[in-house]
Design a protein around this motif. Structure first.
Motif, PDB file in Angstrom:
ATOM      1  N   ILE A   1       9.078   8.354   1.040  1.00 12.56           N
ATOM      2  CA  ILE A   1       8.888   7.255   1.996  1.00 12.56           C
ATOM      3  C   ILE A   1       7.399   6.979   2.178  1.00 12.56           C
ATOM      4  CG2 ILE A   1       9.160   6.567   4.411  1.00 12.56           C
ATOM      5  CD1 ILE A   1      11.860   8.087   4.371  1.00 12.56           C
ATOM      6  N   ALA A   2       6.601   8.047   2.296  1.00 10.29           N
ATOM      7  CA  ALA A   2       5.149   7.877   2.443  1.00 10.29           C
ATOM      8  C   ALA A   2       4.576   7.131   1.241  1.00 10.29           C
ATOM      9  CB  ALA A   2       4.478   9.237   2.611  1.00 10.29           C
ATOM     10  N   ARG A   3       4.989   7.526   0.054  1.00  6.71           N
ATOM     11  CA  ARG A   3       4.500   6.855  -1.152  1.00  6.71           C
ATOM     12  C   ARG A   3       4.908   5.388  -1.171  1.00  6.71           C
ATOM     13  NH1 ARG A   3       6.487  10.585  -5.824  1.00  6.71           N
ATOM     14  NH2 ARG A   3       6.231   8.628  -6.915  1.00  6.71           N
ATOM     15  N   GLY A   4       6.147   5.107  -0.802  1.00  7.81           N
ATOM     16  CA  GLY A   4       6.616   3.722  -0.758  1.00  7.81           C
ATOM     17  C   GLY A   4       5.832   2.877   0.235  1.00  7.81           C
ATOM     18  N   LEU A   5       5.554   3.451   1.399  1.00  7.18           N
ATOM     19  CA  LEU A   5       4.773   2.728   2.406  1.00  7.18           C
ATOM     20  C   LEU A   5       3.347   2.483   1.919  1.00  7.18           C
ATOM     21  CD1 LEU A   5       5.995   4.483   5.666  1.00  7.18           C
ATOM     22  CD2 LEU A   5       6.385   2.086   5.019  1.00  7.18           C
ATOM     23  N   LEU A   6       2.750   3.485   1.279  1.00 10.80           N
ATOM     24  CA  LEU A   6       1.389   3.308   0.749  1.00 10.80           C
ATOM     25  C   LEU A   6       1.352   2.226  -0.326  1.00 10.80           C
ATOM     26  CD1 LEU A   6       0.047   6.960   0.518  1.00 10.80           C
ATOM     27  CD2 LEU A   6      -0.785   5.124   1.989  1.00 10.80           C
ATOM     28  N   ILE A   7       2.353   2.202  -1.168  1.00 14.36           N
ATOM     29  CA  ILE A   7       2.406   1.151  -2.192  1.00 14.36           C
ATOM     30  C   ILE A   7       2.562  -0.219  -1.528  1.00 14.36           C
ATOM     31  CG2 ILE A   7       3.824   0.194  -4.072  1.00 14.36           C
ATOM     32  CD1 ILE A   7       4.274   3.166  -4.942  1.00 14.36           C
ATOM     33  N   GLY A   8       3.428  -0.309  -0.518  1.00 13.76           N
ATOM     34  CA  GLY A   8       3.606  -1.578   0.192  1.00 13.76           C
ATOM     35  C   GLY A   8       2.322  -2.054   0.857  1.00 13.76           C
TER      36      GLY A   8
ATOM     37  N   LEU B   1      -3.783  -5.981  -1.975  1.00 15.23           N
ATOM     38  CA  LEU B   1      -4.039  -6.568  -3.293  1.00 15.23           C
ATOM     39  C   LEU B   1      -3.815  -8.079  -3.302  1.00 15.23           C
ATOM     40  CD1 LEU B   1      -2.447  -3.955  -5.715  1.00 15.23           C
ATOM     41  CD2 LEU B   1      -4.783  -4.820  -5.845  1.00 15.23           C
ATOM     42  N   ALA B   2      -2.886  -8.559  -2.495  1.00 16.30           N
ATOM     43  CA  ALA B   2      -2.493  -9.971  -2.525  1.00 16.30           C
ATOM     44  C   ALA B   2      -3.671 -10.939  -2.353  1.00 16.30           C
ATOM     45  CB  ALA B   2      -1.411 -10.236  -1.487  1.00 16.30           C
ATOM     46  N   PRO B   3      -4.574 -10.716  -1.400  1.00 15.79           N
ATOM     47  CA  PRO B   3      -5.694 -11.661  -1.266  1.00 15.79           C
ATOM     48  C   PRO B   3      -6.647 -11.648  -2.456  1.00 15.79           C
ATOM     49  CG  PRO B   3      -5.463 -10.346   0.726  1.00 15.79           C
ATOM     50  CD  PRO B   3      -4.568  -9.750  -0.310  1.00 15.79           C
ATOM     51  N   GLY B   4      -6.491 -10.703  -3.357  1.00  8.76           N
ATOM     52  CA  GLY B   4      -7.323 -10.650  -4.545  1.00  8.76           C
ATOM     53  C   GLY B   4      -7.232 -11.900  -5.400  1.00  8.76           C
ATOM     54  N   VAL B   5      -6.141 -12.660  -5.263  1.00  6.82           N
ATOM     55  CA  VAL B   5      -6.030 -13.910  -6.023  1.00  6.82           C
ATOM     56  C   VAL B   5      -7.098 -14.914  -5.599  1.00  6.82           C
ATOM     57  CG1 VAL B   5      -3.553 -13.618  -6.438  1.00  6.82           C
ATOM     58  CG2 VAL B   5      -4.325 -15.011  -4.509  1.00  6.82           C
ATOM     59  N   GLY B   6      -7.676 -14.704  -4.426  1.00  4.01           N
ATOM     60  CA  GLY B   6      -8.735 -15.596  -3.951  1.00  4.01           C
ATOM     61  C   GLY B   6      -9.974 -15.575  -4.818  1.00  4.01           C
ATOM     62  N   VAL B   7     -10.122 -14.530  -5.615  1.00  3.46           N
ATOM     63  CA  VAL B   7     -11.293 -14.447  -6.487  1.00  3.46           C
ATOM     64  C   VAL B   7     -11.245 -15.525  -7.578  1.00  3.46           C
ATOM     65  CG1 VAL B   7     -10.451 -12.803  -8.215  1.00  3.46           C
ATOM     66  CG2 VAL B   7     -12.847 -12.750  -7.538  1.00  3.46           C
TER      67      VAL B   7
ATOM     68  N   ALA C   1      -8.904  -6.264  -2.870  1.00  2.00           N
ATOM     69  CA  ALA C   1      -8.139  -5.800  -4.028  1.00  2.00           C
ATOM     70  C   ALA C   1      -8.488  -4.348  -4.355  1.00  2.00           C
ATOM     71  CB  ALA C   1      -8.394  -6.705  -5.225  1.00  2.00           C
ATOM     72  N   ALA C   2      -9.748  -3.977  -4.209  1.00  2.00           N
ATOM     73  CA  ALA C   2     -10.157  -2.590  -4.461  1.00  2.00           C
ATOM     74  C   ALA C   2      -9.512  -1.645  -3.452  1.00  2.00           C
ATOM     75  CB  ALA C   2     -11.676  -2.465  -4.417  1.00  2.00           C
ATOM     76  N   VAL C   3      -9.452  -2.053  -2.198  1.00  2.00           N
ATOM     77  CA  VAL C   3      -8.780  -1.239  -1.177  1.00  2.00           C
ATOM     78  C   VAL C   3      -7.296  -1.105  -1.531  1.00  2.00           C
ATOM     79  CG1 VAL C   3      -8.066  -1.157   1.249  1.00  2.00           C
ATOM     80  CG2 VAL C   3     -10.428  -1.753   0.667  1.00  2.00           C
ATOM     81  N   GLY C   4      -6.679  -2.204  -1.916  1.00  2.00           N
ATOM     82  CA  GLY C   4      -5.271  -2.165  -2.299  1.00  2.00           C
ATOM     83  C   GLY C   4      -5.018  -1.262  -3.493  1.00  2.00           C
ATOM     84  N   ALA C   5      -5.880  -1.350  -4.496  1.00  5.25           N
ATOM     85  CA  ALA C   5      -5.738  -0.482  -5.665  1.00  5.25           C
ATOM     86  C   ALA C   5      -5.904   0.981  -5.269  1.00  5.25           C
ATOM     87  CB  ALA C   5      -6.758  -0.869  -6.726  1.00  5.25           C
ATOM     88  N   GLY C   6      -6.829   1.248  -4.355  1.00  3.57           N
ATOM     89  CA  GLY C   6      -7.019   2.620  -3.880  1.00  3.57           C
ATOM     90  C   GLY C   6      -5.795   3.150  -3.159  1.00  3.57           C
ATOM     91  N   LEU C   7      -5.152   2.305  -2.364  1.00  2.00           N
ATOM     92  CA  LEU C   7      -3.941   2.732  -1.662  1.00  2.00           C
ATOM     93  C   LEU C   7      -2.801   3.010  -2.635  1.00  2.00           C
ATOM     94  CD1 LEU C   7      -4.210   0.335   1.371  1.00  2.00           C
ATOM     95  CD2 LEU C   7      -4.127   2.830   1.510  1.00  2.00           C
ATOM     96  N   VAL C   8      -2.653   2.170  -3.638  1.00  2.00           N
ATOM     97  CA  VAL C   8      -1.616   2.411  -4.650  1.00  2.00           C
ATOM     98  C   VAL C   8      -1.934   3.696  -5.411  1.00  2.00           C
ATOM     99  CG1 VAL C   8      -0.539   1.522  -6.751  1.00  2.00           C
ATOM    100  CG2 VAL C   8      -0.949  -0.018  -4.820  1.00  2.00           C
ATOM    101  N   ALA C   9      -3.200   3.886  -5.760  1.00  2.00           N
ATOM    102  CA  ALA C   9      -3.598   5.120  -6.449  1.00  2.00           C
ATOM    103  C   ALA C   9      -3.332   6.338  -5.562  1.00  2.00           C
ATOM    104  CB  ALA C   9      -5.076   5.059  -6.836  1.00  2.00           C
TER     105      ALA C   9
END
Length: 131
Positions: free
Chosen positions: A6-13, A19-25, A56-64
């Motif tokens: 569950i923790a992993r799933g929440l971190l990925i979410g 990551l989503a706002p990364g499309v703004g680049v 996006a870097a923060v999001g990638a770090g959370l997924v990692a």
């Protein structure tokens, strides 16, 4: 076992939320759609596109952190600082448009999920008997 999943799933979410706002680049048009703020000049475009990269870097770090336990604590701390600072600044500034207010509320929900993930992901240490 289930706590970690569950923790992993929440971190990925939460990572995907960041990551989503990364499309703004990609363009100022995407930035305007994301934030409801006209990108009137190159200075503002640069700042907002850089913000997209950082999120996006923060999001990638959370997924990692979700898949690599040694990265989990730093990822949670950085993600919490990023989202918490936005919520605090949005509250302090006030009077933002509808899209920016929505971003703040999404961050509040993501912070709650991050807190649950951090709590569930903690490893329990066995209690040693008192002699």
């Amino acid at each position: 076992m289930w706590r970690n999943r569950i923790a992993r799933g929440l971190l990925i979410g939460v990572g995907l939320v960041n990551l989503a706002p990364g499309v703004g680049v990609l363009s100022s048009d995407r930035l305007e759609a994301l934030y409801g703020v006209p990108v009137a000049d190159a200075d503002l475009e640069l700042l907002l596109r850089h913000r997209a990269v950082l999120l996006a870097a923060v999001g990638a770090g959370l997924v990692a952190g979700a898949v690599t336990p040694t990265l989990r604590t730093p990822a949670v701390l950085v993600g919490g600082a990023s989202m918490g600072s936005y919520v605090a600044l949005a509250a302090a500034v006030g009077g933002t448009n509808e899209q920016l207010t929505r971003v703040a509320w999404v961050d509040v929900a993501a912070l709650a999920a991050l807190g649950v993930a951090a709590g569930l992901g903690r490893t329990r240490r066995p209690v040693s008997p008192v002699a």
